[in-house]
Design an enzyme around this catalytic site. Structure first.
Site, PDB file in Angstrom:
ATOM      1  N   SER A 128      14.055 -36.049  42.491  1.00  0.00           N
ATOM      2  CA  SER A 128      13.902 -36.611  41.147  1.00  0.00           C
ATOM      3  C   SER A 128      13.741 -35.538  40.077  1.00  0.00           C
ATOM      4  CB  SER A 128      12.702 -37.561  41.114  1.00  0.00           C
ATOM      5  OG  SER A 128      12.920 -38.662  41.962  1.00  0.00           O
ATOM      6  N   HIS A 192       9.084 -35.373  37.273  1.00  0.00           N
ATOM      7  CA  HIS A 192      10.137 -35.878  36.385  1.00  0.00           C
ATOM      8  C   HIS A 192      10.138 -35.129  35.059  1.00  0.00           C
ATOM      9  CE1 HIS A 192       9.733 -39.957  38.664  1.00  0.00           C
ATOM     10  NE2 HIS A 192      10.395 -39.054  39.361  1.00  0.00           N
TER      11      HIS A 192
END
Length: 229
Positions: A128, A192
């Protein structure tokens, strides 16, 4: 001016066709993610879990290898989808080497920030951070102040964030994984955000590198002179 000279002049005015860039790197990254997942969860290869990032005592290589590991299929499939989209954009624009550099740099950087911030009993896995990094890079290298481009980025960006978060939430917990009380992070927002910021930093850093001066040589076609009729 005779007919052949006129044709030569018209050919000089035609825009040169850009050679089509072959995209291979992103497919190798996708296959590597898939291969590690299959070896880990289907064939139960014992050594694969040493590639996870264990926050209490990490090995140096785990900051990179954890970006190729996934806990659940939902998270992997979502990441592969966005890796293909944004990785392909980066590779088409900047080339194979830049794609691998971007993936490893943003993925490892996101894992490093996660290790510095998250609890010592945490375990980090997933691409991610690299996904958000590639998204930021793909936007910046094609960014313009055209309002349509900005609207496109906003729409695509909120979709990416929403879907990656959903997939990360769906991968909460690691079935059958219990070793020394480690806890897999369900949604690593730190990875993220840091992946995206590292992507921005990477683009800025490379933009500071002076480019080579353009070739000053005139092509042989441009050297042709027009004959008088």
């Amino acid at each position: 001016m005779n007919g052949s000279d006129m044709i030569s002049q018209l050919e000089l005015g035609k825009p040169e066709k850009r050679p089509e860039k072959r995209v291979n790197g992103i497919f190798w990254i996708i296959l590597l993610n898939l291969g590690i997942y299959v070896a880990d969860h289907w064939f139960q290869v014992r050594g694969i879990k040493t590639l996870y990032l264990y926050h209490n005592w990490p090995a140096w290589f785990q900051f990179v290898t954890a970006a190729f590991c996934h806990a659940k299929w939902n998270h992997l499939s979502s990441n592969l989808f966005f890796l293909y989209i944004f990785g392909k954009l980066v590779e088409e624009e900047e080339g194979n080497f830049a794609l691998w550099l971007s993936y490893i740099f943003t993925g490892a950087g996101a894992n490093l920030v996660s290790w510095l911030v998250l609890p010592r009993n945490a375990v980090s896995v997933g691409a991610s951070g690299a996904v958000f990094g590639l998204f930021a890079i793909s936007v910046l290298v094609k960014m313009s102040w055209d309002w349509r481009k900005i609207l496109e980025v906003l729409i695509l960006g909120q979709f990416v964030i929403e879907k990656v978060m959903e997939a990360a939430q769906a991968s909460t917990g690691l079935s059958g994984f219990s070793s020394g009380g480690y806890a897999l992070q369900s949604v690593n927002h730190i990875a993220h955000l840091s992946g995206a910021l590292i992507g921005v930093f990477l683009v800025w850093l490379l933009s500071r590198v002076p480019s080579q001066p353009p070739d000053q040589e005139v092509s042989t076609l441009q050297r042709k002179t027009v004959k008088d009729p």
